[in-house]
Scaffold this motif. Structure first.
Motif, PDB file in Angstrom:
ATOM      1  N   PRO A  91       0.927  -1.315  -0.009  1.00  0.00           N
ATOM      2  CA  PRO A  91       0.034   0.084   0.047  1.00  0.00           C
ATOM      3  C   PRO A  91       0.806   1.291  -0.122  1.00  0.00           C
ATOM      4  O   PRO A  91       0.582   2.380  -0.537  1.00  0.00           O
ATOM      5  N   LEU A 119      -6.485 -10.476   3.464  1.00  0.00           N
ATOM      6  CA  LEU A 119      -5.309  -9.700   3.235  1.00  0.00           C
ATOM      7  C   LEU A 119      -5.190  -9.357   1.709  1.00  0.00           C
ATOM      8  O   LEU A 119      -5.035  -8.036   1.451  1.00  0.00           O
ATOM      9  N   THR A 122      -7.836  -6.760   1.131  1.00  0.00           N
ATOM     10  CA  THR A 122      -7.309  -5.189   1.609  1.00  0.00           C
ATOM     11  C   THR A 122      -6.544  -4.600   0.452  1.00  0.00           C
ATOM     12  O   THR A 122      -6.449  -3.432   0.166  1.00  0.00           O
ATOM     13  N   LEU A 123      -5.456  -5.310   0.265  1.00  0.00           N
ATOM     14  CA  LEU A 123      -4.416  -5.002  -0.481  1.00  0.00           C
ATOM     15  C   LEU A 123      -5.063  -4.420  -2.249  1.00  0.00           C
ATOM     16  O   LEU A 123      -4.647  -3.203  -2.468  1.00  0.00           O
ATOM     17  N   HIS A 125      -7.977  -3.327  -2.541  1.00  0.00           N
ATOM     18  CA  HIS A 125      -8.989  -2.169  -2.309  1.00  0.00           C
ATOM     19  C   HIS A 125      -7.659  -0.863  -2.039  1.00  0.00           C
ATOM     20  O   HIS A 125      -7.748   0.116  -2.947  1.00  0.00           O
ATOM     21  N   LEU A 126      -6.814  -1.050  -1.358  1.00  0.00           N
ATOM     22  CA  LEU A 126      -5.846   0.055  -1.247  1.00  0.00           C
ATOM     23  C   LEU A 126      -5.162   0.412  -2.372  1.00  0.00           C
ATOM     24  O   LEU A 126      -4.842   1.820  -2.366  1.00  0.00           O
TER      25      LEU A 126
ATOM     26  N   ARG B  35     -11.551   2.125   3.077  1.00  0.00           N
ATOM     27  CA  ARG B  35     -10.830   1.216   2.337  1.00  0.00           C
ATOM     28  C   ARG B  35      -9.927   2.167   1.198  1.00  0.00           C
ATOM     29  O   ARG B  35      -9.521   1.572   0.263  1.00  0.00           O
ATOM     30  N   LEU B  37      -6.812   4.759   0.898  1.00  0.00           N
ATOM     31  CA  LEU B  37      -5.637   5.547   1.576  1.00  0.00           C
ATOM     32  C   LEU B  37      -5.698   6.966   1.979  1.00  0.00           C
ATOM     33  O   LEU B  37      -4.982   7.234   3.054  1.00  0.00           O
ATOM     34  N   ASN B  84     -11.554  -4.802   6.645  1.00  0.00           N
ATOM     35  CA  ASN B  84     -10.095  -4.967   6.207  1.00  0.00           C
ATOM     36  C   ASN B  84      -9.015  -5.156   7.114  1.00  0.00           C
ATOM     37  O   ASN B  84      -9.146  -4.837   8.252  1.00  0.00           O
ATOM     38  N   ASP B  85      -8.023  -5.521   6.534  1.00  0.00           N
ATOM     39  CA  ASP B  85      -6.615  -5.999   7.326  1.00  0.00           C
ATOM     40  C   ASP B  85      -5.851  -4.588   7.489  1.00  0.00           C
ATOM     41  O   ASP B  85      -5.458  -3.725   6.732  1.00  0.00           O
ATOM     42  N   VAL B  88      -1.265  -3.698   6.918  1.00  0.00           N
ATOM     43  CA  VAL B  88      -0.642  -3.151   5.796  1.00  0.00           C
ATOM     44  C   VAL B  88      -1.047  -1.793   5.482  1.00  0.00           C
ATOM     45  O   VAL B  88      -0.367  -1.288   4.470  1.00  0.00           O
ATOM     46  N   ALA B  92       2.169   2.681   4.865  1.00  0.00           N
ATOM     47  CA  ALA B  92       1.844   3.913   4.123  1.00  0.00           C
ATOM     48  C   ALA B  92       1.534   5.248   4.838  1.00  0.00           C
ATOM     49  O   ALA B  92       1.981   6.177   4.516  1.00  0.00           O
TER      50      ALA B  92
END
Lengths: 461, 461
Positions: A91, A119, A122-123, A125-126, B35, B37, B84-85, B88, B92
């Motif tokens: 991210p 996991l 989430t990755l 999405h981000l 979700r 950043l 979400n997780d 991660v 960021a």
């Protein structure tokens, strides 16, 4: 029009991961950079400037101890040790880029599928849909000694991995309908419970009820990477892989593999174009041949053969310390050694390789070909792998990082673009679109993961 | 001089995590922001401007289904679902801040200690030593149905967690000597193998050989957060915790707890100042009382009592749907209900709370006190919790995010600083230094994790 190729940069959150000894090179910054976000951010920006599909992180869960039966050489030469967790970097790197994809190795042995699904959602999405997953079944005996779960026999590992994929596809593709979130303030409904489903998976290896914890991400399933070269591994790769990492010493054996795996994909009902084959390569490039040769000579000064043999030992279980440095490898009797001898005879059939020479060879980018030359010559060589070897693109290793990636982007990328072999701009915004064209954000219809997609409105549980 | 307080912002990668229904509020941005950043980056920058110690992420591994015996209400009202997780996101956010710490819940039930140690070492490296870990033993039965491992009986969970901590302390504090990496190019030694040690842990629950995969990070062990309120949980918290999350309805019961847990810490040989107690609170603040009241009324319009009861059911296992909305909770017979009744009688002893009222109460920041008023009144209230309640600081919840954090930073933080209760500049650079002063990057000498530190040069294996 020339065929457009795909470019993946291969690395790991460790010190000069595939080229042992380069930490001594004044231009290698990985020794401290591997644990520093600025180092990775610079690399990601460079690769995006070079219109790469993705930056890829390998990972490891233990230390290499086959060489001399101890991890001493692995520690001494920083052989993928220390090694940080790559998932948490993605991210951050997606913040400093807009298109570059990011992929990572993640083991089906060490993580339960329910968590893995969370996991990667989430990755995805981000990062706005820029994530890929290299599915590995893991092989390192050392990991077992660290309480990470049992290493199953090779073929059974893949049976379990097939079921693992079934579970994660169900979570990603089936559990949430596309329009489940309705945000109906009037009726006080954020998410329609009728459109979020349990997966009720009960299998030989896994029982997972669901529903998936995450709402659908831009790609739902991440782009699936695979590196399976063994018989059972090839079956797995042909079934699930969307991008394949391969390593071959010459275009002839590479072409045979490509034909074979594409045929396997066809047998599984897939369009072979939905599987991109990326050959590992580590070009040493200069403006001129002389400059490139000098660069390569400089690299060789810092190479650590012992470190390379420790790395090789970890991968194969073969302990080459048992042989003298001048022993030729063709005469040593052992199953593993025969494989090794065959590999090196493919590199150069006229040579009788000694253990010392093997160590030197492996110390620069391990088993990956290392063409040395000016940027036109390197581009010619890449073109040759595409035309003769049948690959769709390249998995690039940097001997000294980040400099070798930067040199590639500054010198080879413009030449590839002049020849029409590489995009000049990204088209889609997700990683899957980089591989399969704008609009193809989700798994292709012929991918087995698509078989788990829920037909909207038809709830089967 | 006034006592300096500590400020932690409490959130989760989900939708209005503790205040159900606020996704309907025009100013709540968590519904899509959770979700994204940019949403988190803005929040982190705001908290750093407010000189907070840390941004904290709760996490969850299943859905809440105690209410009506189904997860329907949890899905409908987005009760920490989707989720979400959080791990991660931390690197960021550390890219867009320089001092703010980041902490996350991570379960000793769902992750093997060898991997957990790798994850937190990586986070600590990437953030420059700004990471904390809220150690939880996990309680959600739903997670078990998703293949995440067995939920042990409560007290045994803590026995196992104690051994878990022993393993991770050994990996973080003992495995690598401080000067193990020597980068001696002349002798071709990157890391001195004599200074990287196996931990050879063999216990009741875990067998872990080591060595740790990661070199020592700035803090080595992350700052340990704890929220244990039960008898066995308090023992665990007094042993391992450096920062404690607590929730109490009034300062009297809070003071009794603080005295008790500090006494427990003393009995374990720790300086009670090495354990910072943070009380959960969700201030609704305005320039004037009238503005704050209007804000609170507006929040109440969007509150979802059913969502709050689903959340409460998930935490406690109590299904309040079994009772009518006008039933008073004091008369319902069940162990859990007695606890609930006691809690609400502490909030206001003169009231006979009905189920409907309980739902309404819980829908704004769940069980956390919600003072409403102008910034001076809120600051007075915080001061009262410090003086009368005995706490070291606050665990702040935002009812509507990120706006309530921003309002706190803009209105209350300057007032706290005027009164000398809050730093105006950060001193150290690591999270542990925010809590314990400049220079205190590593675990204090009286912390049990320090007991595993290796005396340099004395290799015991």
């Amino acid at each position: 029009m020339a065929k457009k190729i795909h470019l993946n940069a291969f690395t790991q959150c460790s010190i000069c991961p595939q080229s042992k000894g380069q930490w001594k090179h004044p231009l290698d910054r990985s020794s401290t950079g591997y644990r520093d976000l600025d180092y990775w951010a610079e690399m990601a920006r460079t690769l995006e400037r070079g219109r790469f599909d993705a930056l890829f992180f390998a990972d490891i869960h233990g230390t290499y101890d086959a060489y001399r039966g101890t991890r001493e050489a692995a520690v001494r030469h920083a052989v993928q040790f220390p090694c940080n967790d790559p998932t948490v970097i993605i991210p951050a790197l997606s913040m400093v880029t807009r298109h570059l994809g990011f992929a990572t190795t993640y083991s089906t042995t060490y993580h339960p599928p329910y968590q893995t699904a969370k996991l990667f959602s989430t990755l995805d999405h981000l990062s706005g849909g820029r994530v890929g997953w290299n599915v590995v079944t893991s092989y390192l005996p050392d990991a077992e000694k660290n309480g990470l779960g049992e290493v199953l026999p090779h073929d059974e590992r893949y049976d379990r991995a097939d079921e693992y994929m079934e579970v994660v596809y169900k979570l990603w593709e089936q559990s949430w309908e596309e329009d489940a979130i309705i945000r109906d303030a009037k009726r006080d409904i954020h998410t329609d419970p009728a459109k979020v489903h349990e997966i009720r998976h009960q299998g030989k290896y896994f029982d997972v009820l669901g529903p998936h914890l995450c709402e659908p991400s831009p790609q739902r399933s991440p782009v699936i990477y695979q590196a399976g070269l063994s018989g059972r591994g090839m079956q797995f790769a042909a079934t699930h892989g969307e991008a394949l990492f391969v390593v071959f010493p010459n275009t002839t054996v590479c072409r045979a593999y490509c034909d074979r795996i594409r045929q396997l994909a066809v047998e599984k009902g897939r369009d072979p174009k939905h599987l991109k084959i990326l050959i590992g390569i580590a070009p040493v490039v200069g403006m001129t041949d002389a400059e490139a040769r000098l660069k390569h000579e400089e690299m060789m000064k810092y190479a650590s053969a012992e470190g390379a043999l420790a790395l090789f030992g970890g991968w194969t279980g073969i302990d080459l310390s048992k042989y003298g440095p001048e022993d030729t490898i063709g005469h040593v009797k052992s199953e593993g050694m025969q494989f090794l001898a065959q590999y090196f005879s493919s590199v150069d059939a006229t040579r009788q390789w000694t253990v010392r020479e093997v160590g030197e060879f492996l110390s620069i980018a391990s088993v990956v070909p290392v063409p040395v030359g000016n940027y036109r010559r390197i581009t010619d060589e890449l073109e040759r792998w595409v035309v003769e070897g049948g690959v769709d693109g390249f998995n690039l290793l940097a001997v000294d990082a980040p400099g070798d990636f930067t040199a590639f982007v500054d010198l080879v990328v413009p030449e590839l673009q002049r020849r029409g072999m590489l995009r000049t701009e990204y088209e889609g915004s997700t990683l899957r679109e980089h591989y399969f064209g704008e609009g193809q954000r989700r798994l292709a219809a012929d991918h087995p993961g698509s078989g788990y997609k829920r037909i909207s409105g038809v709830a089967t549980n």
